[in-house]
Design a protein around this motif. Structure first.
Motif, mmCIF file in Angstrom:
data_model
loop_
_atom_site.group_PDB
_atom_site.id
_atom_site.type_symbol
_atom_site.label_atom_id
_atom_site.label_comp_id
_atom_site.label_asym_id
_atom_site.label_seq_id
_atom_site.Cartn_x
_atom_site.Cartn_y
_atom_site.Cartn_z
ATOM 1 N N VAL A 4 0.851 -1.181 0.000
ATOM 2 C CA VAL A 4 0.000 0.000 0.000
ATOM 3 C C VAL A 4 0.893 1.239 0.000
ATOM 4 C CG1 VAL A 4 -0.175 0.095 2.523
ATOM 5 C CG2 VAL A 4 -1.965 1.127 1.124
ATOM 6 N N GLU A 5 0.466 2.256 -0.741
ATOM 7 C CA GLU A 5 1.169 3.535 -0.810
ATOM 8 C C GLU A 5 0.275 4.619 -0.223
ATOM 9 O OE1 GLU A 5 4.204 4.403 -1.993
ATOM 10 O OE2 GLU A 5 4.842 2.455 -2.774
ATOM 11 N N LEU A 6 0.872 5.524 0.541
ATOM 12 C CA LEU A 6 0.133 6.599 1.203
ATOM 13 C C LEU A 6 0.770 7.938 0.846
ATOM 14 C CD1 LEU A 6 -1.035 6.718 4.896
ATOM 15 C CD2 LEU A 6 0.415 8.552 4.021
ATOM 16 N N ARG A 7 -0.062 8.923 0.524
ATOM 17 C CA ARG A 7 0.403 10.282 0.269
ATOM 18 C C ARG A 7 -0.512 11.263 1.002
ATOM 19 N NH1 ARG A 7 3.411 7.160 -1.480
ATOM 20 N NH2 ARG A 7 4.407 7.030 -3.532
ATOM 21 N N LEU A 8 0.059 12.039 1.902
ATOM 22 C CA LEU A 8 -0.685 13.075 2.625
ATOM 23 C C LEU A 8 -0.105 14.426 2.230
ATOM 24 C CD1 LEU A 8 -2.714 14.034 4.777
ATOM 25 C CD2 LEU A 8 -0.936 13.647 6.497
ATOM 26 N N SER A 9 -0.958 15.311 1.757
ATOM 27 C CA SER A 9 -0.523 16.636 1.306
ATOM 28 C C SER A 9 -1.293 17.705 2.076
ATOM 29 C CB SER A 9 -0.775 16.781 -0.196
ATOM 30 O OG SER A 9 -0.352 18.041 -0.663
ATOM 31 N N ILE A 10 -0.557 18.537 2.809
ATOM 32 C CA ILE A 10 -1.163 19.558 3.672
ATOM 33 C C ILE A 10 -0.746 20.945 3.175
ATOM 34 C CG2 ILE A 10 -1.379 20.434 6.036
ATOM 35 C CD1 ILE A 10 -0.343 17.680 6.993
ATOM 36 N N PRO A 11 -1.692 21.796 2.756
ATOM 37 C CA PRO A 11 -1.319 23.177 2.414
ATOM 38 C C PRO A 11 -0.550 23.804 3.571
ATOM 39 C CG PRO A 11 -3.572 22.739 1.756
ATOM 40 C CD PRO A 11 -3.128 21.535 2.552
ATOM 41 N N PHE A 12 0.577 24.477 3.259
ATOM 42 C CA PHE A 12 1.498 24.858 4.329
ATOM 43 C C PHE A 12 2.152 26.207 4.048
ATOM 44 C CE2 PHE A 12 4.835 23.668 7.531
ATOM 45 C CZ PHE A 12 3.981 23.174 8.487
ATOM 46 N N ALA A 13 1.364 27.145 3.517
ATOM 47 C CA ALA A 13 1.912 28.453 3.194
ATOM 48 C C ALA A 13 2.095 29.287 4.459
ATOM 49 C CB ALA A 13 0.985 29.169 2.219
ATOM 50 N N GLY A 14 2.971 30.260 4.373
ATOM 51 C CA GLY A 14 3.191 31.166 5.495
ATOM 52 C C GLY A 14 3.839 32.444 5.025
ATOM 53 N N SER A 15 3.453 33.562 5.613
ATOM 54 C CA SER A 15 3.995 34.864 5.213
ATOM 55 C C SER A 15 5.085 35.366 6.141
ATOM 56 C CB SER A 15 2.862 35.901 5.154
ATOM 57 O OG SER A 15 2.199 35.995 6.413
ATOM 58 N N ASP A 16 5.228 34.766 7.306
ATOM 59 C CA ASP A 16 6.263 35.186 8.236
ATOM 60 C C ASP A 16 7.646 34.961 7.626
ATOM 61 O OD1 ASP A 16 8.282 34.693 10.525
ATOM 62 O OD2 ASP A 16 6.569 35.547 11.571
ATOM 63 N N PRO A 17 8.568 35.914 7.757
ATOM 64 C CA PRO A 17 9.907 35.734 7.182
ATOM 65 C C PRO A 17 10.625 34.480 7.675
ATOM 66 C CG PRO A 17 9.571 38.026 7.814
ATOM 67 C CD PRO A 17 8.397 37.268 8.343
ATOM 68 N N MET A 18 10.288 34.028 8.898
ATOM 69 C CA MET A 18 10.927 32.837 9.451
ATOM 70 C C MET A 18 10.218 31.546 9.054
ATOM 71 S SD MET A 18 13.734 33.166 11.141
ATOM 72 C CE MET A 18 13.716 31.681 12.169
ATOM 73 N N HIS A 19 9.096 31.664 8.352
ATOM 74 C CA HIS A 19 8.330 30.454 8.034
ATOM 75 C C HIS A 19 9.126 29.422 7.238
ATOM 76 C CE1 HIS A 19 4.833 27.945 7.101
ATOM 77 N NE2 HIS A 19 5.278 27.933 5.861
ATOM 78 N N PRO A 20 9.840 29.813 6.172
ATOM 79 C CA PRO A 20 10.569 28.776 5.411
ATOM 80 C C PRO A 20 11.561 27.999 6.269
ATOM 81 C CG PRO A 20 10.457 30.820 4.161
ATOM 82 C CD PRO A 20 9.979 31.131 5.541
ATOM 83 N N ALA A 21 12.275 28.695 7.153
ATOM 84 C CA ALA A 21 13.268 28.018 7.993
ATOM 85 C C ALA A 21 12.599 27.105 9.007
ATOM 86 C CB ALA A 21 14.135 29.054 8.710
ATOM 87 N N THR A 22 11.564 27.598 9.663
ATOM 88 C CA THR A 22 10.874 26.783 10.662
ATOM 89 C C THR A 22 10.197 25.590 10.017
ATOM 90 O OG1 THR A 22 10.453 28.827 11.901
ATOM 91 C CG2 THR A 22 9.273 26.871 12.612
ATOM 92 N N ALA A 23 9.597 25.795 8.842
ATOM 93 C CA ALA A 23 8.936 24.697 8.141
ATOM 94 C C ALA A 23 9.938 23.626 7.730
ATOM 95 C CB ALA A 23 8.213 25.239 6.910
ATOM 96 N N GLU A 24 11.120 24.032 7.299
ATOM 97 C CA GLU A 24 12.144 23.059 6.896
ATOM 98 C C GLU A 24 12.584 22.221 8.086
ATOM 99 O OE1 GLU A 24 14.283 21.216 3.941
ATOM 100 O OE2 GLU A 24 13.016 22.983 3.635
ATOM 101 N N VAL A 25 12.778 22.859 9.229
ATOM 102 C CA VAL A 25 13.174 22.112 10.427
ATOM 103 C C VAL A 25 12.041 21.184 10.868
ATOM 104 C CG1 VAL A 25 13.891 22.292 12.847
ATOM 105 C CG2 VAL A 25 14.799 23.900 11.156
ATOM 106 N N LEU A 26 10.802 21.672 10.791
ATOM 107 C CA LEU A 26 9.655 20.833 11.143
ATOM 108 C C LEU A 26 9.628 19.563 10.285
ATOM 109 C CD1 LEU A 26 6.034 21.919 11.896
ATOM 110 C CD2 LEU A 26 6.430 20.173 10.154
#
Length: 457
Positions: free
Chosen positions: A58-80
Motif C-alpha cells: 500500500v502507498e500513502l500520500r498526505l498533502s497539507i497546504p502549508f503556506a506562510g507569510s512570516d519571514p521565518m516560516h521557510p526556515a521553521t517549516a524546513e526544520v519541522l
C-alpha cells in the motif's frame, strides 16, 4: 556461440530486398478501471482510496497546504519537516523506525512554499500500524530540543552546499524574475534563519499549521476502498481543528519580457531558464497544450532536442515541461550549455519557440506525441507508487481518479489544428521571460547584441 547460429541486429533488420519493414503500432491500451472511493472525512480531510492489488503493498500520500507569510516560516517549516519523524509522546525515533521496519514500511517528509507532504508505504497487512504511526506524529510530535538543534545544523550545512550549485542559483534567480517577492519564491530558507530556529517555534508551527481541513490523503494498494476509509477515519479521529490549512496566495501571471543575465564569474557553463504562462489541467485546452509542449521540448525526439543537442551539439540535454502551482501552471524551458555556445543556444531556442507556432506540427508529429503522452501516462500509473504520486498531485487541485482515467481519451480527441493553435498562443517567444546564469565577461556583449537581455545589478 558462432556467427553461423546467431545473427547480428543489423542482419535481423535487413532482408535480401533491403531493410526490414517496421510493423505498425498496435492499438493504444486504455487506463485500468480504478475502483475507488473519494470522500471528505468529518475533520475536513479529503481521502481518495484506490484499489490496485497487483502486489500486496500500500502507498500513502498526505498533502497539507502549508503556506506562510512570516519571514521565518521557510526556515521553521524546513526544520519541522526534518524533525517530524524524530519522536512523539509515545515513540522515540528508534521506536518509529522499528515499527515501520516490522511492516516493511517507511515514512518520509518534504516541504515547499505550497505544502507539507508526507509519503509512506508498507505491506498491505501493515496498514493499521502505518496509520497509527502517522496519527501519532500528526497529533503528538515532540520536537525535542536536541533533535531540532541537530537537524538545524545539518540543514544549514546542506544549504551552504546547495547554494553553490549552478542549478540552484538559476532556480532562485528564475523565481525572483517571475514572481518578485511572492512567498512562492522562498523555496529554500536562509542558513542564518535556520540557525536560530528553536523547538518551541517548531511546536507552535505544528499546532497552527499541520491541519486536516483542506488537506488531501491518497491511499493506493491492495485495499478495499470502502472499508479503508473507515480505518483512516478511526486512526485519525484525534487529528482535528476548526481552522483550515494555509493555502498559498495566488501567483501573479508570468509576463513575457527581457531575460536577466545573472553573473557567475569564471563559469565555464551557463544555465538557460525560460518560463511562460500556461494552462492548468482543468482547462479544456490543456490536452492540446500538452501535445504542443511535447513537440517543442517535452521528450527526446522533440524539435528543441533535435536542434540544439542532436544537430548542433550545444547541450547534453534540453527540456520543456509544466510546473503546476495551485490553480495555475507555467511552462519551463531549460538547457545547460558551455559558455562559448550559450548565446547561439539561446538564439536557436527562441527560433524553435517561434517556429512551433508558425510552422506547426504535422499530422504525423501530433500522432507521435499523442502515442508518447498516452503511453507514458499508462506506464507511470501502472505501479502503485506511480499511481499514488499522480493522484496526489491531482487531488491537491480538486481532481481525482475519474479525471486520470479519462485523460487518455481527451488526448486521443485532440486535433492537429488544436495543437497548432495552442502552439501559437502559448509558445510565442514574446510570452517568455527568464534568466541566463553565466560568466558576464564573456556573455554580456553577445547577449546584448541578441537583444532583450539585461544584466543583474
Amino acid at each position: 556461440m558462432t556467427s553461423a547460429t546467431h545473427r547480428t541486429a543489423e542482419e535481423i533488420g535487413r532482408t535480401s530486398h533491403g531493410p526490414r519493414e517496421v510493423p505498425p503500432l498496435g492499438d493504444q491500451g486504455v487506463a485500468a478501471d480504478l475502483s475507488h472511493v473519494d470522500t471528505v472525512l468529518g475533520n475536513g480531510l479529503r481521502v481518495l482510496a484506490v484499489r490496485k492489488a497487483n502486489v500486496p503493498l500500500v502507498e500513502l500520500r498526505l498533502s497539507i497546504p502549508f503556506a506562510g507569510s512570516d519571514p521565518m516560516h521557510p526556515a521553521t517549516a524546513e526544520v519541522l519537516a526534518e524533525t517530524l519523524l524524530t519522536g512523539t509522546a509515545r515513540r522515540d525515533r528508534v521506536a518509529i523506525d522499528t515499527e515501520l521496519a516490522l511492516i516493511g514500511g517507511e515514512l518520509g517528509t518534504v516541504v515547499d512554499p505550497e505544502r507539507l507532504a508526507i509519503s509512506g508505504s508498507s505491506l498491505a497487512e501493515g496498514l493499521p500500524t502505518l496509520l497509527d504511526v502517522l496519527a501519532d506524529i500528526l497529533t503528538s510530535a515532540s520536537y525535542a530540543d536536541t533533535e531540532v538543534r541537530r537537524e538545524a545544523e545539518r540543514i544549514g550545512e546542506r544549504l551552504a552546499v546547495a547554494r553553490t550549485q549552478p542549478r540552484v542559483i538559476a532556480r532562485e534567480a528564475l523565481q525572483r524574475r517571475r514572481y518578485g517577492d511572492h512567498p512562492y519564491t522562498r523555496e529554500m530558507p536562509q542558513a542564518e534563519d535556520v540557525a536560530v530556529v528553536e523547538a518551541a517555534g517548531v511546536r507552535e508551527l505544528h499546532t497552527g499549521a499541520v491541519l486536516p481541513r483542506g488537506a488531501t490523503m491518497v491511499i493506493v494498494g491492495d485495499v478495499d476502498p470502502q472499508s479503508v476509509i473507515g480505518d483512516i477515519e478511526k486512526a485519525l479521529r484525534d487529528w482535528a481543528s476548526e481552522s483550515s490549512a494555509s493555502v498559498l496566495p495566488p501567483l501573479p501571471e508570468v509576463e513575457g519580457g527581457a531575460l536577466l543575465l545573472v553573473p557567475r564569474a569564471g563559469a565555464v557553463q551557463s544555465q538557460i531558464r525560460l518560463s511562460g504562462q500556461a494552462l492548468p489541467r482543468t482547462d479544456p485546452r490543456y490536452p492540446a497544450l500538452q501535445l504542443a509542449n511535447l513537440t517543442f521540448g517535452g521528450y527526446f525526439s522533440s524539435r528543441l532536442v533535435e536542434n540544439i543537442r542532436e544537430d548542433k551539439g550545444y547541450t547534453y540535454g534540453a527540456h520543456s515541461g509544466f510546473e503546476f502551482t495551485g490553480n495555475t501552471a507555467t511552462v519551463q524551458v531549460d538547457a545547460d550549455t558551455a559558455s562559448e555556445v550559450t548565446v547561439p543556444a539561446l538564439l536557436e531556442t527562441r527560433y524553435e519557440l517561434g517556429r512551433l507556432g508558425l510552422v506547426p506540427p504535422s499530422e504525423s508529429d501530433v500522432e507521435s506525441v499523442r502515442q508518447y503522452a498516452i503511453g507514458s501516462l499508462l506506464i507511470a500509473t501502472s505501479s502503485q507508487h506511480g499511481l499514488a504520486n499522480q493522484l496526489s498531485a491531482l487531488a491537491s487541485v480538486g481532481l481525482g481518479a475519474d479525471w486520470l482515467a479519462a485523460h487518455p481519451a481527451r488526448l486521443a480527441e485532440v486535433t492537429t489544428e488544436e495543437v497548432a493553435e495552442a502552439a501559437l498562443d502559448f509558445f510565442a517567444p514574446t510570452r517568455f521571460t527568464g534568466v541566463v546564469v553565466g560568466d558576464a565577461a564573456s556573455l554580456s556583449r553577445k547577449l546584448a547584441a541578441l537583444g532583450d537581455v539585461v544584466v543583474e545589478e
